[in-house]
Scaffold this active site. Structure first.
Site, PDB file in Angstrom:
ATOM      1  CG  PHE A 145     -75.910  36.380 133.251  1.00  0.00           C
ATOM      2  CD1 PHE A 145     -76.721  37.249 132.547  1.00  0.00           C
ATOM      3  CD2 PHE A 145     -76.484  35.260 133.853  1.00  0.00           C
ATOM      4  CE1 PHE A 145     -78.090  37.020 132.438  1.00  0.00           C
ATOM      5  CE2 PHE A 145     -77.850  35.020 133.750  1.00  0.00           C
ATOM      6  CZ  PHE A 145     -78.653  35.902 133.041  1.00  0.00           C
ATOM      7  CB  ALA A 146     -70.730  38.532 137.310  1.00  0.00           C
TER       8      ALA A 146
ATOM      9  N   GLY B  47     -69.003  32.514 138.271  1.00  0.00           N
ATOM     10  CA  GLY B  47     -67.628  32.015 138.456  1.00  0.00           C
ATOM     11  C   GLY B  47     -66.662  33.187 138.492  1.00  0.00           C
ATOM     12  CE  LYS B  48     -60.633  30.744 138.088  1.00  0.00           C
ATOM     13  NZ  LYS B  48     -59.517  30.187 137.306  1.00  0.00           N
TER      14      LYS B  48
ATOM     15  CG  ASP C 102     -71.089  39.169 126.757  1.00  0.00           C
ATOM     16  OD1 ASP C 102     -72.190  38.611 126.910  1.00  0.00           O
ATOM     17  OD2 ASP C 102     -70.134  38.650 126.143  1.00  0.00           O
TER      18      ASP C 102
ATOM     19  CG  ASP D 187     -66.553  39.447 128.323  1.00  0.00           C
ATOM     20  OD1 ASP D 187     -67.783  39.674 128.196  1.00  0.00           O
ATOM     21  OD2 ASP D 187     -65.869  38.901 127.438  1.00  0.00           O
TER      22      ASP D 187
ATOM     23  CG  HIS E  65     -69.853  39.758 116.053  1.00  0.00           C
ATOM     24  ND1 HIS E  65     -68.487  39.871 115.963  1.00  0.00           N
ATOM     25  CD2 HIS E  65     -70.083  38.826 117.008  1.00  0.00           C
ATOM     26  CE1 HIS E  65     -67.914  39.030 116.820  1.00  0.00           C
ATOM     27  NE2 HIS E  65     -68.869  38.388 117.475  1.00  0.00           N
TER      28      HIS E  65
ATOM     29  CD  GLU F 226     -72.606  35.645 118.816  1.00  0.00           C
ATOM     30  OE1 GLU F 226     -72.218  36.649 119.431  1.00  0.00           O
ATOM     31  OE2 GLU F 226     -71.826  34.907 118.183  1.00  0.00           O
TER      32      GLU F 226
HETATM   33  C1  LIG Z   1     -64.017  34.058 121.105  1.00  0.00           C
HETATM   34  C2  LIG Z   1     -65.359  33.557 121.502  1.00  0.00           C
HETATM   35  O1  LIG Z   1     -65.496  32.488 122.011  1.00  0.00           O
HETATM   36  N1  LIG Z   1     -66.412  34.362 121.226  1.00  0.00           N
HETATM   37  C3  LIG Z   1     -67.780  33.965 121.430  1.00  0.00           C
HETATM   38  C4  LIG Z   1     -68.091  34.023 122.889  1.00  0.00           C
HETATM   39  O2  LIG Z   1     -67.994  35.364 123.230  1.00  0.00           O
HETATM   40  P1  LIG Z   1     -67.408  35.899 124.545  1.00  0.00           P
HETATM   41  O3  LIG Z   1     -65.964  35.618 124.647  1.00  0.00           O
HETATM   42  O4  LIG Z   1     -67.818  37.301 124.621  1.00  0.00           O
HETATM   43  O5  LIG Z   1     -68.184  35.022 125.621  1.00  0.00           O
HETATM   44  P2  LIG Z   1     -68.011  35.266 127.153  1.00  0.00           P
HETATM   45  O6  LIG Z   1     -66.941  34.394 127.672  1.00  0.00           O
HETATM   46  O7  LIG Z   1     -67.871  36.707 127.406  1.00  0.00           O
HETATM   47  O8  LIG Z   1     -69.400  34.746 127.725  1.00  0.00           O
HETATM   48  C5  LIG Z   1     -70.576  35.524 127.579  1.00  0.00           C
HETATM   49  C6  LIG Z   1     -71.054  36.066 128.933  1.00  0.00           C
HETATM   50  O9  LIG Z   1     -71.523  35.004 129.742  1.00  0.00           O
HETATM   51  C7  LIG Z   1     -71.200  35.243 131.103  1.00  0.00           C
HETATM   52  N2  LIG Z   1     -70.272  34.228 131.583  1.00  0.00           N
HETATM   53  C8  LIG Z   1     -69.639  33.386 130.715  1.00  0.00           C
HETATM   54  C9  LIG Z   1     -68.791  32.397 131.201  1.00  0.00           C
HETATM   55  C10 LIG Z   1     -68.570  32.285 132.590  1.00  0.00           C
HETATM   56  O10 LIG Z   1     -67.816  31.433 133.092  1.00  0.00           O
HETATM   57  N3  LIG Z   1     -69.218  33.146 133.402  1.00  0.00           N
HETATM   58  C11 LIG Z   1     -70.048  34.111 132.939  1.00  0.00           C
HETATM   59  O11 LIG Z   1     -70.596  34.882 133.714  1.00  0.00           O
HETATM   60  C12 LIG Z   1     -70.575  36.627 131.145  1.00  0.00           C
HETATM   61  O12 LIG Z   1     -71.566  37.582 131.366  1.00  0.00           O
HETATM   62  C13 LIG Z   1     -69.993  36.766 129.776  1.00  0.00           C
HETATM   63  O13 LIG Z   1     -69.821  38.137 129.438  1.00  0.00           O
HETATM   64  O14 LIG Z   1     -69.396  33.536 123.101  1.00  0.00           O
HETATM   65  C14 LIG Z   1     -70.415  34.301 122.485  1.00  0.00           C
HETATM   66  C15 LIG Z   1     -71.735  33.636 122.686  1.00  0.00           C
HETATM   67  O15 LIG Z   1     -71.997  33.413 124.002  1.00  0.00           O
HETATM   68  C16 LIG Z   1     -70.162  34.458 120.999  1.00  0.00           C
HETATM   69  O16 LIG Z   1     -70.415  33.295 120.351  1.00  0.00           O
HETATM   70  C17 LIG Z   1     -68.743  34.896 120.739  1.00  0.00           C
HETATM   71  O17 LIG Z   1     -68.495  34.982 119.367  1.00  0.00           O
HETATM   72 MN   LIG Z   2     -68.024  38.501 126.217  1.00  0.00          MN
END
Ligand SMILES: CC(=O)N[C@H]1[C@@H](OP(=O)(O)OP(=O)(O)OC[C@H]2O[C@@H](n3ccc(=O)[nH]c3=O)[C@H](O)[C@@H]2O)O[C@H](CO)[C@H](O)[C@@H]1O
Ligand SMILES: [Mn+2]
Length: 439
Positions: free
Chosen positions: A206-207, A209-210, A296, A298, A318, A388
């Site tokens: 998933f990608a 927004g930014k 994910d 990122d 994890h 999660e």
């Molecule tokens: C520090 C922190 O907060 N870590 C939590 C956060 O991980 P992450 O920091 O890995 O979450 P994230 O911001 O990477 O979001 C998960 C995924 O959703 C997609 N995405 C998310 C936001 C956005 O604006 N656009 C988009 O495309 C994208 O593919 C991203 O890789 O969330 C996860 C659950 O989801 C877990 O709970 C992690 O422990």
């Molecule tokens: Mn992530």
């Protein structure tokens, strides 16, 4: 169909690839159809007919007779199960018999057994897609093919040890699922086993927004390290299809873009992945792939991520919590949520950034998690870590049959741990306040 059969329970209690192939080869012919290859397979499994004294009849009788004089050479062991071609021939009677079986038919006469042997040595005729034809095609693949059968003969690999292996980490769960660490598998062997199945692995990312900015690195590094030489279909879900970068894909790999709505809450973007993946599996992925990974964006790949990761239901441990007691896990602890896990329960804390498995198993997982997320929403409760938390609850009661070590989900913020010998996939460092739509 063939894939399902290769994953069917093995008769001999051993999970090695040879056993899987052998059990398939020994299975009675299923669903015979009237096409010539099916008929031929039925004959192969039938008792020898009308023996005469020609060498071919004699050979066939031996083949169907119980194993003789077993010794411990690989050929004898294989012969006990089936007539695989000779690896490392020795002079024991079983090796000699195997050599004969794989040499061209000698002194053909017109008895049924000679005729049958001639047919077995003939190239596969007019393949169709029935399971029997597929099996025959594999058995008779040309030596140029890296088929299951030829590969098993040509590939020389290090003898597996019963006594020597990783001792610094646990490589199996209490329910006997492997935990994949560097040094617990032979990468070449495992790739050859899976490559011959001509699998397609769907990969969702998933990608929104930014987060589109992470796509290029994700895809470019995946092309270098992720299931190299396998058929991979990336499904990119985004609200910005015009910003999806164009990345050169190797043969057998392709990318589809699926438009999804944006949101002003990152929690919703992250959690809605379950529903969107479920729908995409229903609409197209179930017809287009055998396995699926949901990753994910990122993140970057840094080293091999191969077929050792494939399984019916696969989760990743994890990187933050793998050495913590279960009461420190950030499970959802409020009984009002459907993701609730009591303090004295829990196996591992699984990361939401990586899960996968057979498409149908992941379908069930996404459906259950989606329903739970929606039920919680109706009750105005959001689990601590959104999907999660629901994933962890699901996997507690539906045990994964393969676990990936934190090598498969590291975090660039973390310093290396000595038990992590290789970082294969890692989350990049990001500025949450800048990149997410909300804090
Ligand atoms: C520090 C922190 O907060 N870590 C939590 C956060 O991980 P992450 O920091 O890995 O979450 P994230 O911001 O990477 O979001 C998960 C995924 O959703 C997609 N995405 C998310 C936001 C956005 O604006 N656009 C988009 O495309 C994208 O593919 C991203 O890789 O969330 C996860 C659950 O989801 C877990 O709970 C992690 O422990
Ligand atoms: Mn992530």
């Amino acid at each position: 169909m063939l894939l399902a059969k290769l994953h069917a329970p093995v008769q001999t209690p051993c999970s090695c690839p040879n056993s899987m192939l052998l059990s398939k080869l020994h299975a009675p012919v299923q669903t015979p159809c009237s096409w010539p290859n099916s008929m031929l397979l039925s004959k192969l499994h039938a008792p020898v007919q009308t023996p005469c004294s020609c060498p071919n009849s004699m050979l066939l009788s031996k083949l169907h007779a119980p194993g003789q004089t077993p010794c411990s050479c690989p050929n004898s062991m294989l012969l006990a199960k089936l007539h695989a071609p000779v690896q490392t021939p020795c002079s024991c009677p079983n090796s000699m018999l195997l050599s004969k079986l794989h040499s061209p038919v000698q002194t053909p006469c017109s008895c049924p057994n000679s005729m049958l042997l001639s047919k077995l040595h003939a190239p596969v005729q007019t393949p169709c897609s029935c399971p029997n034809s597929m099996l025959l095609a594999k058995l008779y693949a040309t030596p140029m093919d890296v088929s299951f059968f030829t590969a098993m003969n040509l590939l020389l690999y290090k003898q597996p040890s019963v006594l020597v292996g990783r001792t610094d980490v646990v490589a199996v769960t209490p329910w006997l699922a492997p935990i994949v660490w560097q040094g617990t598998f032979d990468p070449d062997l495992i790739d050859i086993i899976y490559k011959s199945m001509n699998l397609t692995i769907a990969t969702t990312v998933f990608a929104v927004g930014k987060y589109v900015r992470f796509l290029r690195d994700f895809l470019e590094t995946a092309e270098k390290h992720f299931l190299v030489d396998f058929n991979v279909r990336y499904y990119v879900f985004t609200d910005r299809p015009d910003n999806v970068p164009s990345v050169t894909m190797s043969q057998g790999r392709q990318l589809s873009v699926i438009q999804v709505p944006g949101s002003n809450r990152w929690q919703e973007i992250s959690a809605r992945r379950m529903e969107i993946i479920q729908t995409a599996i229903e609409r197209q992925i179930s017809r287009e792939a055998d396995y699926i990974f949901c990753l994910d964006v990122d993140s970057k790949f840094h080293a091999r991520w191969g077929a050792e990761s494939l399984g019916r239901l696969v989760a990743v441990i994890h990187p933050e919590l793998y050495n913590q007691p279960r009461d420190r896990f950030s499970y959802e602890r409020r009984p009002a949520s459907t993701a609730y896990i009591p303090m004295d329960e829990g196996d591992y804390y699984y990361a939401g950034a990586v899960f996968g498995g057979f498409v149908e198993d992941v379908y069930t997982l996404t459906k259950v998690c989606r329903n739970q997320l929606e039920e919680d929403a109706r009750n105005s409760i959001e689990a601590a870590w959104q999907e999660e938390s629901h994933l962890n609850r699901y996997l507690l009661y539906n045990k994964p049959n393969k676990l990936l070590s934190p090598e498969y989900q590291w975090d660039d913020k973390k310093t290396n741990a000595k038990e992590v010998k290789v970082i294969r996939f890692s989350s990049v460092i990001k500025n949450y306040a800048e990149i997410r739509p909300n804090v």
